[in-house]
Enzyme design. Structure first.
Site, PDB file in Angstrom:
ATOM      1  N   GLY A   4      -3.400   7.760  20.078  1.00 24.60           N
ATOM      2  CA  GLY A   4      -2.656   7.247  18.931  1.00 24.60           C
ATOM      3  C   GLY A   4      -2.904   5.791  18.594  1.00 24.60           C
TER       4      GLY A   4
ATOM      5  N   ASN B  58      -4.950   4.735  16.399  1.00 28.03           N
ATOM      6  CA  ASN B  58      -4.977   4.676  14.931  1.00 28.03           C
ATOM      7  C   ASN B  58      -3.582   4.817  14.348  1.00 28.03           C
ATOM      8  OD1 ASN B  58      -7.848   4.523  13.699  1.00 28.03           O
ATOM      9  ND2 ASN B  58      -8.055   5.849  15.487  1.00 28.03           N
TER      10      ASN B  58
ATOM     11  N   ILE C 133      -7.800  21.764   9.639  1.00 24.42           N
ATOM     12  CA  ILE C 133      -6.644  22.007   8.770  1.00 24.42           C
ATOM     13  C   ILE C 133      -6.843  23.359   8.073  1.00 24.42           C
ATOM     14  CG2 ILE C 133      -5.453  21.165   6.697  1.00 24.42           C
ATOM     15  CD1 ILE C 133      -4.918  19.469   9.214  1.00 24.42           C
TER      16      ILE C 133
ATOM     17  N   HIS D 177     -13.172   9.514  11.079  1.00 23.94           N
ATOM     18  CA  HIS D 177     -14.162  10.043  12.017  1.00 23.94           C
ATOM     19  C   HIS D 177     -15.012   8.884  12.540  1.00 23.94           C
ATOM     20  CE1 HIS D 177     -16.707  12.960  13.939  1.00 23.94           C
ATOM     21  NE2 HIS D 177     -17.761  12.298  13.472  1.00 23.94           N
TER      22      HIS D 177
END
Ligand code: GRF
Length: 188
Positions: free
Chosen positions: A12, A14, A94, A110
């Site tokens: 986490g 980001n 997703i 990415h």
């Protein structure tokens, strides 16, 4: 206020860059209203607690299908009025339910210059290839792995042979690019 939802499965960092960006004003007039996490015990949950961000933790195995758990997530996001979904180390493709309900509002980061080196090991794959200019990509999310139209990229030149040093450089570039990109997207 732009209401952000961050999806993460792991550390986490980001997530924290985005939450801190909202707190500091580097991402203007925005707040992280929800952190969605598919792994109980992931470190991102501690970071979310520190920032007072609500978490939605779920175990995909407890649902009959991807559509079932994505429906639960989308219902929760609807109830919070989420404007933008930021994937940040969420290790799943997703599915249709989220794309049907939040398509065009979901972005992913990415750690490589897409379309080169998609997949879960972008940094390692680029390193093994002998790349000299690494980088980071933020893109809209579609039904494919690391596919979807590119929104922003930054190059990270590196010719050394220390992958840990390289990873640290790329993660720092990610954090900066995510903050800048969200700040631009919220004005669109
Ligand atoms: C980042 O490198 C991101 O690009 C990739 O997964 C990693 C997540 O790191 N998709 P963190 O959990 O944000 O620290």
């Amino acid at each position: 206020m732009t209401r952000l939802c961050v999806f993460a499965s792991g550390s986490g960092s980001n997530f924290e860059a985005i939450a801190e960006g909202c707190r500091s004003g580097a991402i203007a007039d925005s707040e992280v209203v929800l952190c969605v996490c598919d792994k109980a015990g992931a470190y991102v949950l501690e970071r979310a607690a520190r920032y007072g961000v609500e978490t939605l933790v779920f175990n995909p195995k407890e649902y009959g299908s991807k559509r079932d758990f994505e429906k639960m997530i989308a219902d929760k996001m609807d109830s919070l009025g989420v404007d933008l979904v930021c994937l940040a180390g969420y290790m799943r493709i997703i599915g249709d339910e989220l794309l049907e309900r939040y398509g065009g509002k979901i972005v992913n980061i990415h750690p490589a210059l897409l379309p080169a080196f998609p997949g879960a090991h972008g940094i390692q794959d680029a390193f093994n290839y002998g790349v000299k200019v690494y980088g980071v990509t933020i893109h809209y999310v579609d039904a494919t792995l690391d596919g979807g139209k590119i929104i922003s990229q930054v190059a990270v030149p590196y010719e050394g042979d220390d992958i840990e040093e390289l990873e640290a450089m790329i993660h720092a570039a990610e954090h900066k690019l995510y903050v800048e990109t969200i700040n631009k997207l919220r004005n669109r």
